[in-house]
Design a protein around this motif. Structure first.
Motif, short mmCIF file in Angstrom:
data_model
loop_
_atom_site.label_atom_id
_atom_site.label_comp_id
_atom_site.label_asym_id
_atom_site.label_seq_id
_atom_site.Cartn_x
_atom_site.Cartn_y
_atom_site.Cartn_z
N THR A 82 0.83 -1.22 0.00
CA THR A 82 0.00 0.00 0.00
C THR A 82 0.86 1.26 0.00
OG1 THR A 82 -0.07 -0.08 2.42
CG2 THR A 82 -1.92 -1.09 1.22
N ASP A 83 2.07 1.17 0.51
CA ASP A 83 2.94 2.34 0.70
C ASP A 83 4.39 1.88 0.51
OD1 ASP A 83 1.13 4.55 2.45
OD2 ASP A 83 0.52 2.46 2.74
N VAL A 84 5.25 2.80 0.09
CA VAL A 84 6.66 2.44 -0.14
C VAL A 84 7.58 3.40 0.62
CG1 VAL A 84 8.51 2.29 -1.85
CG2 VAL A 84 6.23 1.45 -2.42
N LEU A 85 8.42 2.83 1.46
CA LEU A 85 9.45 3.62 2.14
C LEU A 85 10.81 3.23 1.58
CD1 LEU A 85 10.44 5.58 4.32
CD2 LEU A 85 10.54 3.63 5.89
N ALA A 86 11.52 4.23 1.06
CA ALA A 86 12.87 4.01 0.54
C ALA A 86 13.88 4.44 1.60
CB ALA A 86 13.06 4.82 -0.73
N LEU A 87 14.90 3.61 1.77
CA LEU A 87 16.00 3.95 2.69
C LEU A 87 17.25 4.08 1.84
CD1 LEU A 87 14.92 1.37 5.36
CD2 LEU A 87 14.92 3.83 5.68
N SER A 88 17.87 5.25 1.88
CA SER A 88 18.93 5.55 0.94
C SER A 88 20.12 6.21 1.60
CB SER A 88 18.42 6.52 -0.14
OG SER A 88 17.58 5.85 -1.02
N ALA A 89 21.30 5.88 1.12
CA ALA A 89 22.49 6.63 1.53
C ALA A 89 22.50 7.96 0.75
CB ALA A 89 23.75 5.84 1.21
N ILE A 90 22.86 9.03 1.42
CA ILE A 90 22.88 10.34 0.76
C ILE A 90 24.15 11.09 1.16
CG2 ILE A 90 20.39 10.76 0.46
CD1 ILE A 90 20.45 12.20 3.20
N GLY A 91 24.56 12.01 0.29
CA GLY A 91 25.61 12.96 0.66
C GLY A 91 24.92 14.22 1.16
N SER A 92 25.58 14.91 2.07
CA SER A 92 25.00 16.16 2.58
C SER A 92 25.52 17.34 1.78
CB SER A 92 25.38 16.34 4.05
OG SER A 92 25.05 17.65 4.46
#
Ligand SMILES: CSC[C@H]1O[C@H](OP(=O)(O)O)[C@H](O)[C@@H]1O
Ligand SMILES: Nc1ncnc2[nH]cnc12
Length: 289
Positions: A82-92
């Motif tokens: 029903t819903d999608v949560l993405a977990l991602s590495a990011i640069g600041s």
């Protein structure tokens, strides 16, 4: 028991090895849009159904521009999340977002090129709204869950999506800051676009692993540092998913994104390409059948 929530988790670089799910079952779901990054692990956390997909495949085999984002979203839709949560590495891109901290992203600037960025095309044209690409409800729950898991959280932030796989030049990094980008990554687009086309509320929790290369006095981004912060973040990210599932209300009320395609398809029924309409059975079957 919240049986009407079914949370799809797209695990990025820090979560390629998956999550601990109860009653876990790995299924290879086929997509008419090609090969997804790998099998989907179905299971439960505290009574809430969860489907986990490793964005870069098990063992991190798929580079960001070769991820089949359409197939990944399509198989999650086929699994009936029903819903999608993405977990991602990011640069600041901001001094105030330090490595190790989390950001509930709410906007995107798409600098990617040559990635399939729509399920629709000749024979079935659709235009969905993307003004607010993130579901505010899911972002709120995910942000609360990250805090409960012990993360230092920034609510809101603009994610600049680049092709990679190289990190940015110093000039690019400064440019993205001037554009009001807050964080940078290689995968948030077209993932967020496609989730919207599939009527899936989408949110992204970014885990800052580095300062991007805008600090003149410092060496540029180094993947060794990125991986080390990523490893430290992985357990908080996994605990965030647990906290999210624990916090969801029993009933899932509907949000406008659930019906994003309601008036979006503008190709006349008799002008539609039957082959494309068939491929769209999961993504748009609700409005096409
Ligand atoms: C290993 S650093 C670069 C890599 O990490 C991020 O991936 P993901 O968003 O899947 O966590 C970034 O976007 C790059 O693909
Ligand atoms: N600095 C950076 N640029 C792009 N993607 C990233 N993922 C993690 N850090 C990143």
């Amino acid at each position: 028991m919240s049986d009407n929530w079914f949370i799809g988790i797209i695990g990025g670089s820090g979560l390629s090895e998956g999550l601990e799910l109860e009653e876990a079952q790995e299924v290879a779901i086929k997509s008419p849009f090609g090969e997804p990054s790998g099998p989907v692990t179905l299971g439960r956390i505290g009574g809430v159904r969860v489907a986990f997909l490793a964005r870069h495949g098990q063992g991190h085999r798929v580079p960001p521009s070769q991820v089949n984002y359409r197939a990944n979203i399509d198989v999650l839709k086929r699994a009936r999340v029903t819903d999608v949560l993405a977990l991602s590495a990011i640069g600041s891109l901001r001094e105030e977002i330090a490595p190790g901290e989390f950001v509930a992203v709410d906007q995107f600037i798409d600098r990617t090129t040559s990635r399939e960025n729509s399920f629709f095309g000749p024979g079935c044209v659709a235009h969905v709204s993307l003004a607010d690409p993130v579901c505010p409800r899911l972002a709120q729950y995910a942000g609360d869950a990250a805090k409960a898991a012990g993360a230092a959280l920034h609510r809101g932030g603009t994610y600049v999506a680049i092709d990679g796989p190289q990190f940015s030049t110093r000039a690019e990094s400064r440019l993205y800051r001037a554009w009001a980008g807050d964080v940078i990554g290689m995968t948030g687009m077209p993932e967020a676009r496609l989730a919207r086309e599939a009527e899936l509320p989408y949110a992204m929790l970014g885990m800052a692993t580095d300062y991007d290369s805008f600090r003149d006095e410092e060496a540029g981004v180094d993947v060794t540092d990125v991986l080390s912060i990523m490893r430290d973040n992985a357990s908080i990210a996994a605990q965030t998913v647990v906290e999210l599932c624990k916090s969801l209300p029993a009933e899932r009320s509907r949000v406008p994104i659930d019906t994003a395609l309601e008036h979006a398809i503008i190709t006349a029924p008799d002008a539609r390409d039957p082959e494309l309409v068939t491929r769209l059975d999961a993504v748009a079957g609700r409005v096409l059948s």
